[in-house]
Scaffold this motif. Structure first.
Motif, PDB file in Angstrom:
ATOM      1  N   TYR A  13       4.858   0.041   1.309  1.00 46.32           N
ATOM      2  CA  TYR A  13       4.902  -1.421   1.493  1.00 46.32           C
ATOM      3  C   TYR A  13       6.080  -1.827   2.378  1.00 46.32           C
ATOM      4  O   TYR A  13       5.972  -2.723   3.210  1.00 46.32           O
ATOM      5  N   ARG A  14       7.201  -1.140   2.192  1.00 45.98           N
ATOM      6  CA  ARG A  14       8.371  -1.474   3.009  1.00 45.98           C
ATOM      7  C   ARG A  14       8.084  -1.169   4.482  1.00 45.98           C
ATOM      8  O   ARG A  14       8.365  -1.970   5.367  1.00 45.98           O
ATOM      9  N   GLN A  15       7.485   0.000   4.735  1.00 47.57           N
ATOM     10  CA  GLN A  15       7.164   0.356   6.131  1.00 47.57           C
ATOM     11  C   GLN A  15       6.108  -0.575   6.722  1.00 47.57           C
ATOM     12  O   GLN A  15       6.162  -0.925   7.895  1.00 47.57           O
ATOM     13  N   MET A  16       5.125  -0.978   5.900  1.00 49.53           N
ATOM     14  CA  MET A  16       4.117  -1.935   6.380  1.00 49.53           C
ATOM     15  C   MET A  16       4.774  -3.255   6.766  1.00 49.53           C
ATOM     16  O   MET A  16       4.473  -3.834   7.808  1.00 49.53           O
ATOM     17  N   SER A  17       5.701  -3.726   5.916  1.00 48.39           N
ATOM     18  CA  SER A  17       6.377  -4.996   6.197  1.00 48.39           C
ATOM     19  C   SER A  17       7.198  -4.908   7.467  1.00 48.39           C
ATOM     20  O   SER A  17       7.145  -5.803   8.316  1.00 48.39           O
TER      21      SER A  17
END
Ligand SMILES: *Cc1c(COP(=O)(O)O)cnc(C)c1O
Length: 231
Positions: A13-17
């Motif tokens: 999720y952090r990388q997607m954001s």
């Protein structure tokens, strides 16, 4: 790699954001489809406990077993099940009864059969059109020049709701997949100017999802990076 599903998923999720924000996009536009093919129901339950709610399967029978399992059956109304693998017409009836979204519509014949079963079930089936962007023979999908005719055909089917496009590029280094993802977005933009609203772009897997998000993905399909290597 972090060792729990929760840690891995939160890292994704952090990388997607970050990828969305690099591209000036709202991170909330991008949803994670956790690909659960070959993963046992007990581990899918662990993913549910970590907050994941959208699961992708590539086989109808395997999905049926999982959707109705003792672990996941009671949670049915809290989960979105997506079909991400190729669908044969003789499995269309089961697919419509199981899946909230089918990513792999690639012919008017298949769309027509799905529409028929959706009507009988009193359901409007959400679908994506899978586009074939490379010449690899193993890849399913409608060829680029067949996309608009297929969208026109689907638009006359009252029980299907086409929401976007899906593609699977050849397996390449992440950065080398960028032209495929960009092409899918351009095809979508072109279709929208012709009157087919297609907000969803299903593209990007464990090794290339950040590139896909930079290029406009709204659904990333991630298995290995969440659950580890499949047996
Ligand atoms: C298996 C699969 C994925 C996920 O692949 P990973 O590399 O494990 O993330 C995504 N899309 C489709 C269509 C798949 O079959």
């Amino acid at each position: 790699m972090a060792d729990t599903i929760l840690e891995r998923a939160s890292g994704i999720y952090r990388q997607m954001s970050h990828a969305a924000m690099r591209a000036g996009r709202d991170p909330a536009e991008v949803r994670l489809v956790a690909v659960t093919k070959t993963i046992q129901a007990s581990r899918v339950l662990e993913a549910h406990h970590a907050g994941l709610r959208v699961f992708g399967e590539n086989r109808v029978q395997e999905a049926q077993d999982k959707v109705t399992s003792a672990e996941l059956g009671p949670l049915r109304s809290t989960i979105e099940w997506h079909l991400i693998g190729h669908l044969q017409k003789n499995k269309a009836k089961h697919a419509v009864s199981l899946f909230d979204m089918i990513h792999t519509v690639d012919s008017l014949e298949l769309a027509t059969v799905l529409d028929h079963h959706a009507e009988r079930l009193g359901k409007v089936q959400k679908v994506l059109v899978q586009v074939k962007l490379s010449e690899e023979e193993t890849k399913h999908g409608v060829p680029v020049d067949g996309l608009i005719p297929l969208l026109e055909g689907i638009s006359s089917l009252r029980n299907l709701h086409p929401l976007g496009l899906m593609t699977m590029p050849p397996y390449l280094e992440a950065e080398e997949t960028r032209p495929y993802f960009r092409k899918l977005r351009e095809l979508r933009d072109d279709a929208e100017t012709r009157g087919f609203p297609l907000p969803e772009l299903s593209m990007g897997m464990s090794h290339d999802f950040t590139v896909a998000v930079e290029e406009g993905a709204t659904l990333v399909r991630i298995g290995t990076a969440i659950f580890g290597e499949r047996a």
